[in-house]
Design an enzyme around this catalytic site. Structure first.
Site, PDB file in Angstrom:
ATOM      1  N   LYS B  12       0.738  -1.248   0.114  1.00 15.30           N
ATOM      2  CA  LYS B  12       0.132   0.070   0.066  1.00 15.30           C
ATOM      3  C   LYS B  12       1.047   1.198   0.096  1.00 15.30           C
ATOM      4  O   LYS B  12       1.779   1.480   0.844  1.00 15.30           O
ATOM      5  CB  LYS B  12      -0.733  -0.178   1.159  1.00 15.30           C
ATOM      6  CG  LYS B  12      -2.015   0.959   1.146  1.00 15.30           C
ATOM      7  CD  LYS B  12      -3.179   0.676  -0.062  1.00 15.30           C
ATOM      8  CE  LYS B  12      -4.262  -0.094   0.579  1.00 15.30           C
ATOM      9  NZ  LYS B  12      -5.335  -0.742  -0.202  1.00 15.30           N
ATOM     10  N   THR B  57      -2.687  -5.442   0.751  1.00 15.04           N
ATOM     11  CA  THR B  57      -2.256  -4.008   0.849  1.00 15.04           C
ATOM     12  C   THR B  57      -2.837  -3.530   1.926  1.00 15.04           C
ATOM     13  O   THR B  57      -2.514  -2.625   2.437  1.00 15.04           O
ATOM     14  CB  THR B  57      -2.254  -3.327  -0.584  1.00 15.04           C
ATOM     15  OG1 THR B  57      -3.820  -3.205  -0.858  1.00 15.04           O
ATOM     16  CG2 THR B  57      -1.614  -4.135  -1.497  1.00 15.04           C
ATOM     17  N   HIS B 259      17.688  27.925 -14.208  1.00 10.57           N
ATOM     18  CA  HIS B 259      18.445  28.953 -15.161  1.00 10.57           C
ATOM     19  C   HIS B 259      17.588  30.258 -14.760  1.00 10.57           C
ATOM     20  O   HIS B 259      16.406  30.461 -14.869  1.00 10.57           O
ATOM     21  CB  HIS B 259      18.020  28.707 -16.448  1.00 10.57           C
ATOM     22  CG  HIS B 259      18.809  27.208 -17.198  1.00 10.57           C
ATOM     23  ND1 HIS B 259      19.907  27.215 -16.994  1.00 10.57           N
ATOM     24  CD2 HIS B 259      18.491  26.330 -17.852  1.00 10.57           C
ATOM     25  CE1 HIS B 259      20.517  25.922 -17.187  1.00 10.57           C
ATOM     26  NE2 HIS B 259      19.344  25.512 -17.902  1.00 10.57           N
TER      27      HIS B 259
END
Lengths: 307, 307, 307, 307
Positions: B12, B57, B259
């Site tokens: 999970k 899960t 940049h």
């Protein structure tokens, strides 16, 4: 012609400008995201495509960068005022300018012991780390005669881990919620506040100090309100600002209730004594309201805090 | 069977757990996002759909919340160790557990003067604002005998407004870049560092202190390196960590060159003396490297810092 | 020197290039996001900041745009091959190039009846709408002698509204999940597949046709598998590709289980007969696995599908 | 009391509801994200925290799910009308309800040849792939007597690769832009349109058909307008809708100009004959306007399309 043109505006959005001011070896940063929106005598560009009245959005972008040099960036608000005044006063077809600005805060990187001893300074002079907390906002509107300044913030996440209740509400056939007498109250603040400065003749507020104070009062009101509803907390946050900052007449908040649900640990033989929470994403309660100085008119649009 | 199963894992992901610890009226928060990933004897669930070896899960999610109560959350690393050990030692078919955790930092809201005077405290006891700077990370892997702990951070934006140059590079037929002798150097740090703690018999590092120190050294190395290339700065950041933190053997960074281009103001009759910059989004230089303690083997995957 | 340099790479990421090819009045689009990553003899730039071996990232950007003109963009894969070959063969210090590309698909806007009658065409010749479904991916790696091409996709959301069960799993003390005999199975596919084309001497696959066929087989396998677990569905998706596409030797999927929970409507006196679901965000099951042609070696990194 | 309460609203936002309708083995999906916002006699909850007039946001969530069962989801608009009517008519303190809905479209997965032959169907009966193009939107507002329905869409990216010019604009001292006689015009449409259905006595529009037709006319107007400015294209898109759809009186668009800049290839000895473009992110021109049926009043808020 069966259709007509209504409200319209145009400009260059999200001009990212960073201004470095050098005070000897010590540098200062202003880091803004500036969006320009212009209105006026613009029927023809919509009807026929004639650009005769259109200052290109590319030019509005250039103006942002040129003004960062020509005027500096004392504050986001002051910078927006320079820009809005310029567009409305320099171009006859433009009757109204709205400048929206996001500002990102930076703090200096702490110097290492070695550097600090050699330089005598605790902080780097030209090295910065982005604070990353809230995003500061302002919106400047100018129509050639009067100003409207609405500042604010978004993405400020706050939490009270107690002193919040929710009970005594309406129950209909779809109500299953249990009343809560001690819950987490958390929200991600989106707020806007309108200044009563509208005229060049008035003394201009100290925009930087105002912002710091508004944020402080808002946070303290959040922390100090024993809350029976998020609406009550919201109202306290707004009225604390109005009470303490005479330059502000109106506040609007959009406060998602960032739910923290107590996890049921009983299946595992454990007691959850307000300790373990699941922080949920969606859905979320959404509480929105305007708070006004008595006698003032509301002007912040309902959806502005949702942007 | 013409196809076979290769590496596989399941669990999970993104279990959002908030743990409040109450020390009288003073509360403490741990705010984590925990992802569980398990591997082992899992061929059949892929080939036939038999879940006989599969711990759901949903159970791994429940375990995260139960363990927040049973073990508390001393640090993200310690919490991940509890979880990984549990899955591998309690379920025979599970041979390996990998726990990834994101941690969000909070700070206390400053008390108002009134509150501060009545309570004698400068900070709220149970009211918090999310710091919002970097996201702290850790990844714990356990195979039943040895541990791998890789911690790190992402979203930490830093800038040097001077002391950066870039020149002397290769020029081919596609090269148009002008050399730079004073530029802004900014990046959004994504870094990971691997601990040499691998065995329960070893003394465990102080995970909280280690994180604070690594972040400090990394920021100071960034600030104090006079940079001829972002690669050089990266290397300094990594080697400063290795040099100062004996618990760490390997560091990997992924540093986008954010940049900031100097805006050409000459068309407007203005001189831009390293003052006004355009902060660009895309494209960006991307500099990635691993720095190792001499004699150690690299184990942090190349793409891990890009997640 | 107590620290050494490990794996490192650099280049310009996310070069957004759009290529229009004009076939008379009929235009064709290729819309890519190209990231360049170069490795080689780069120790000095890290140790001393010497850029003597460094082709600037700005140059790699220029090369992407120049190559779109010089070579055209027949497919993302072919374009990446041109770029990777160029960097490795034209610069002695560069020993390895990795090009990652995202591709966005467009379709033609349907012509109106009036236009269609006058032009005889059902579709606009130079007007497009972005399809918006999945993002197509490829990664080309070249070391001067052999090629690795891993293509794939992300953001493809699929759902079976029945023919999915989940039961017979391990139950431990933290298990509370009820078995399901008819559930929704939904996922957002992130997949990668590796071609067995590695050598310029081999006949190159038809990259465009291969992509269309892989996507088709993958979707059909998803639709036609009666699923006892998402792992089983994943394996079917992968083996269907291997079985049908001889140019592919390895497939890896990362499949989040996008849970759709049946809403309990009993408190309102309503029966929910697999009709009304809550689509949850977090947490989610995450199922990841590699499927290989028998006898082949796995080369797709575990984390690649998570990028 | 120096401060007063202004406009306020509350409710549960982003309720994700998926409705499966079974027509034998053939299933149909509706996939919505529903946000409820209620206003009325809510002063006390703000001033004192009394929740006596407050229907919990949790109840508004439950109502969304219960109504998906009780009324089905014929269209997003019809579903919003059921909800808005319910809140205003069932709770005395609630005077106004606003329901905002996002809808995600799905299409059926194409059947494989084998399946198609055995079943005689070209498409899967209960297997779907998300279309992923635009997100459909609607907003229903009800005050107990009249209705306002504003539908729309967002995230629809369109491009004309020719038939767009931009010249003849104002030039001031900050203007550097060169005139363009053949450029790409691309935008990501955010649009809203208001229906003139306001009363239960009127015949209700066919919401599904209306949406399909509006989208079609909008796309065709975009494709077929030879554009001298994005404003002109926007106006054509809006007036085409008004001209063709009598159920709609007002349209508002927010159209970011997704700039595609021609790359200068001359330094590499190449000619760029409108072939190779750089797709820029920020900044972007932003063009916004309302188009009205003559004689009608504008009611769509300026910022709504920016949400």
């Amino acid at each position: 012609m069966p259709t007509i043109l209504g409200q319209n505006q145009y400009g260059k959005a999200e001009n990212r400008v960073v201004k470095i001011t050098r005070d000897g070896a010590t540098h200062h940063i202003k880091d803004l995201n500036v969006s320009v929106s212009l209105s006026g005598d613009m029927d023809e560009v919509h009807y026929s495509g004639s650009n005769a009245n259109v200052l290109p959005t590319d030019t509005t972008k250039n103006t942002v960068y040129a003004f960062a040099k020509e005027h500096g960036i004392e504050s986001a608000e002051q910078f927006g005022i320079h820009l809005a005044r310029h567009f409305v006063t320099s171009q006859e077809p433009i009757h109204r300018a709205r400048i929206r600005i996001e500002e990102y805060a930076w703090e200096r990187i702490e110097a290492s012991d070695a550097t600090s001893q050699s330089s005598g300074a605790d902080e780097a002079k030209h090295s910065f780390v982005r604070k990353g907390q809230e995003t500061r906002l302002t919106q400047i509107t100018y129509d050639g005669s009067s100003w409207e300044v609405v500042s604010g913030l978004k993405d400020l996440v706050v939490m009270n881990s107690t002193n919040s209740e929710f009970w005594g509400y309406v129950k209909d056939k779809y109500t299953t919620l249990k009343e809560a007498y001690d819950r987490i109250l958390a929200t991600e603040v989106s707020g806007r506040w309108r200044f009563n400065w509208t005229d060049d003749e008035q003394r201009m507020p100290d925009w930087e100090k105002s912002y710091e104070q508004v944020k402080k009062h808002m946070l303290q009101a959040f922390a100090e309100t024993y809350s029976l509803s998020l609406q009550q907390t919201l109202y306290q946050m707004g009225s604390r600002i109005i009470d303490n900052r005479s330059e502000i007449d109106e506040v609007r908040f959009s406060l998602p209730n960032k739910h923290h649900f107590l996890v049921d640990l009983e299946p595992f033989g454990l007691k959850n004594d307000n300790e373990v929470y699941y922080a949920a994403d969606r859905p979320y309660g959404l509480i929105e309201a305007t708070i006004l100085r008595d006698g003032c008119e509301a002007r912040i649009p309902v959806d502005l805090t949702g942007l």
